[in-house]
Design an enzyme around this catalytic site. Structure first.
Site, PDB file in Angstrom:
ATOM      1  N   ASP A 100      -0.525  -5.938  -3.315  1.00 49.87           N
ATOM      2  CA  ASP A 100       0.100  -4.717  -4.609  1.00 49.87           C
ATOM      3  C   ASP A 100       1.464  -4.165  -3.191  1.00 49.87           C
ATOM      4  O   ASP A 100       1.118  -2.916  -3.881  1.00 49.87           O
ATOM      5  CB  ASP A 100      -1.213  -3.801  -4.824  1.00 49.87           C
ATOM      6  CG  ASP A 100      -2.159  -2.764  -3.561  1.00 49.87           C
ATOM      7  OD1 ASP A 100      -1.580  -3.145  -2.570  1.00 49.87           O
ATOM      8  OD2 ASP A 100      -1.415  -1.651  -4.465  1.00 49.87           O
ATOM      9  N   GLU A 101       1.706  -4.450  -2.577  1.00 48.76           N
ATOM     10  CA  GLU A 101       2.564  -3.872  -1.601  1.00 48.76           C
ATOM     11  C   GLU A 101       3.783  -4.192  -0.836  1.00 48.76           C
ATOM     12  O   GLU A 101       3.260  -5.613  -0.183  1.00 48.76           O
ATOM     13  CB  GLU A 101       1.242  -3.255  -0.591  1.00 48.76           C
ATOM     14  CG  GLU A 101       1.347  -2.124   0.065  1.00 48.76           C
ATOM     15  CD  GLU A 101       1.064  -1.541   1.274  1.00 48.76           C
ATOM     16  OE1 GLU A 101       0.944  -0.931   2.105  1.00 48.76           O
ATOM     17  OE2 GLU A 101      -0.776  -1.982   0.823  1.00 48.76           O
TER      18      GLU A 101
ATOM     19  N   ASP B 264       4.236   0.480  -3.647  1.00 45.91           N
ATOM     20  CA  ASP B 264       2.390   0.340  -3.801  1.00 45.91           C
ATOM     21  C   ASP B 264       1.594   0.608  -5.371  1.00 45.91           C
ATOM     22  O   ASP B 264       2.184   1.142  -5.642  1.00 45.91           O
ATOM     23  CB  ASP B 264       2.178   1.215  -2.791  1.00 45.91           C
ATOM     24  CG  ASP B 264       0.571   0.846  -2.963  1.00 45.91           C
ATOM     25  OD1 ASP B 264      -0.301   0.237  -3.081  1.00 45.91           O
ATOM     26  OD2 ASP B 264       0.189   2.384  -1.293  1.00 45.91           O
TER      27      ASP B 264
HETATM   28  P1  TTP Z   1      -4.114  -0.438  -1.866  1.00 44.99           P
HETATM   29  O1  TTP Z   1      -2.871  -0.161  -2.114  1.00 44.99           O
HETATM   30  O2  TTP Z   1      -5.070  -0.046  -0.482  1.00 44.99           O
HETATM   31  O3  TTP Z   1      -4.738   0.633  -3.235  1.00 44.99           O
HETATM   32  P2  TTP Z   1      -5.271   0.872  -4.805  1.00 44.99           P
HETATM   33  O4  TTP Z   1      -4.038   0.402  -5.151  1.00 44.99           O
HETATM   34  O5  TTP Z   1      -6.109   0.248  -4.696  1.00 44.99           O
HETATM   35  O6  TTP Z   1      -4.706   2.068  -4.763  1.00 44.99           O
HETATM   36  P3  TTP Z   1      -3.512   3.338  -4.132  1.00 44.99           P
HETATM   37  O7  TTP Z   1      -3.500   3.907  -5.915  1.00 44.99           O
HETATM   38  O8  TTP Z   1      -4.123   3.945  -3.702  1.00 44.99           O
HETATM   39  O9  TTP Z   1      -2.576   2.782  -3.878  1.00 44.99           O
HETATM   40  O10 TTP Z   1      -4.797  -1.789  -2.143  1.00 44.99           O
HETATM   41  C1  TTP Z   1      -4.192  -2.911  -3.496  1.00 44.99           C
HETATM   42  C2  TTP Z   1      -5.907  -3.487  -3.539  1.00 44.99           C
HETATM   43  O11 TTP Z   1      -6.454  -3.607  -2.176  1.00 44.99           O
HETATM   44  C3  TTP Z   1      -6.640  -2.200  -4.112  1.00 44.99           C
HETATM   45  O12 TTP Z   1      -6.959  -2.120  -6.070  1.00 44.99           O
HETATM   46  C4  TTP Z   1      -8.604  -3.194  -4.169  1.00 44.99           C
HETATM   47  C5  TTP Z   1      -8.319  -4.090  -2.585  1.00 44.99           C
HETATM   48  N1  TTP Z   1      -8.484  -3.271  -1.476  1.00 44.99           N
HETATM   49  C6  TTP Z   1      -9.827  -4.038  -1.097  1.00 44.99           C
HETATM   50  O13 TTP Z   1      -9.744  -5.155  -2.099  1.00 44.99           O
HETATM   51  N2  TTP Z   1     -10.790  -3.386  -0.135  1.00 44.99           N
HETATM   52  C7  TTP Z   1     -10.592  -2.411   0.498  1.00 44.99           C
HETATM   53  O14 TTP Z   1     -11.098  -1.824   1.450  1.00 44.99           O
HETATM   54  C8  TTP Z   1      -8.976  -1.984   0.182  1.00 44.99           C
HETATM   55  C9  TTP Z   1      -8.566  -0.963   0.333  1.00 44.99           C
HETATM   56  C10 TTP Z   1      -8.155  -2.214  -0.961  1.00 44.99           C
HETATM   57 MG    MG Z   2      -1.965   0.107  -3.866  1.00 46.74          MG
END
Ligand code: TTP
Ligand code: MG
Length: 360
Positions: free
Chosen positions: A106-107, A11
């Site tokens: 991103d995951e 992630d």
């Molecule tokens: P996430 O992996 O949930 O969050 P993140 O990568 O920003 O942070 P973390 O370090 O906690 O993993 O989500 C990945 C991307 O998806 C995030 O950068 C932006 C997008 N996203 C949205 O557009 N809306 C949302 O509600 C969420 C949770 C994420």
């Molecule tokens: Mg993330």
């Protein structure tokens, strides 16, 4: 074959924000969020860790975020850039395995059980992948490494940002026992509150409940809970996004005694299946049909007919009815759940193979 699977959950850290900071070094070290402008009802997609210190979160209205963090730097969403970074990352994954299941840009889950790099060590593979992502994209990722998807996903959150956590097979039991039930995938706020009412806080606290008790409380999800709270999750890493099957099922409020009682429910299930099938954007050719029966003692049996079918309700109902009768004979006792479904060939693939299909 390894005795246990080796699953990595990767992630990216504050992904959209990290891409924006990378591309504009003047933003480094400052609180940054990506999202809509504060006029109207715009919300944030994400924020970097500097902004999170002020309580700024994904999905938060931009106006609220600016009140909590007046110095917040707001950057508009630029999906093309995140897609490009995502593709680059997937290219790196593909050097290790083709068993990759993306969950979002991103995951992803990777099944590296059969991977020979790094001496077969999933821990070292995860480290190497994270390093390569950084070298290639100047972005950091976190990883969880364990025996299944459930635990790998929980673990990737443990050492965020830019860290990784390994839960070895002999640590699984203890790790899951101490895990708050809210960490279980699929347990939202409502289910969590319901579980807390049972006096249960951790997965360990859930273990004294029988599968039947959990099913009574939580429906079909209860059966998953029964396994997950023991750290059992056999879901494969699904690299193939193409739909392979489609099914509908019913858990009866009261067990049904025999095949005749099951057949009474078939028209309802056929209606559900028809709705689902017709709703699909992509057309698939039906390559087989199957039924699933779960007896009152949770013994489950499935029975399939392979063969090409078109959507012909009368014919399909007749075929399903036959399968239901045969499947019931395998157990000959009361039934708690009945399911029916299709196996598919994707039309594109079928066409490439030289078969011709027309939509019924
Ligand atoms: P996430 O992996 O949930 O969050 P993140 O990568 O920003 O942070 P973390 O370090 O906690 O993993 O989500 C990945 C991307 O998806 C995030 O950068 C932006 C997008 N996203 C949205 O557009 N809306 C949302 O509600 C969420 C949770 C994420
Ligand atoms: Mg993330």
């Amino acid at each position: 074959m390894a005795a246990h699977r080796k699953i990595i959950h990767l992630d990216m850290d504050c992904f959209y924000a990290a891409v924006e900071v990378r591309d504009n070094p003047a933003l480094a070290g400052k609180p940054v969020a990506v999202g809509a402008s504060p006029t109207g009802r715009g919300v944030l997609t994400t924020a970097n860790y500097e902004a999170r210190k002020f309580g700024v979160r994904s999905a938060m209205p931009t106006a609220t975020a600016l009140r909590q963090c007046p110095d917040l730097i707001l950057v508009p969403v630029q999906m093309d850039k995140y897609r490009a970074a995502s593709q680059a990352i997937h290219k790196i994954f593909a050097d290790y395995t083709d068993k990759i299941e993306p969950l979002s840009l991103d995951e992803a889950f990777l099944d590296v059980s059969d991977c020979e790099q790094c001496g077969g060590s999933a821990t070292l593979i995860a480290e190497e992948i994270r390093q390569r992502i950084y070298d290639d994209q100047q972005l950091t990722a976190s990883a969880g490494i364990s025996v299944n998807k459930f635990i790998a996903k929980v673990a990737s959150d443990w050492n965020k940002p830019n860290g990784q956590t390994v839960i070895t097979p002999d640590q699984v039991d203890q790790f899951v026992a101490e895990l708050p039930v809210g960490k279980i995938f699929g347990v939202g706020k409502v289910t969590e509150a319901k579980i807390h009412k049972l006096g249960v806080k951790t997965c360990g606290d859930l273990r004294p409940f029988s599968e039947r008790e959990l099913a009574q409380q939580f429906g079909s999800f209860g059966e998953r809970l029964y396994r997950l709270c023991r750290g059992i999750d056999n879901r494969p890493v699904k690299s193939d996004r193409v739909r392979k099957s489609q099914s509908v099922e019913r858990t009866f409020s009261q067990d049904r005694a025999d095949a005749a009682a099951l057949l009474e429910k078939l028209p309802d299930l056929m209606d559900d299946l028809e709705r689902r099938y017709q709703k699909q954007k992509q057309r698939y050719a039906i390559n087989g049909i199957f039924v699933k029966i779960k007896f009152h003692d949770f013994q489950t049996t499935t029975m399939a007919h392979s063969g090409r079918y078109f959507w012909d309700k009368a014919l399909l109902s007749h075929e399903f009815a036959q399968l239901i009768e045969q499947a019931w004979l395998r157990g000959q006792r009361a039934v708690r759940l009945l399911g029916i479904g299709f196996q598919f060939v994707e039309l594109d693939t079928a066409a490439k193979q030289g078969d011709l299909f027309t939509d019924a």
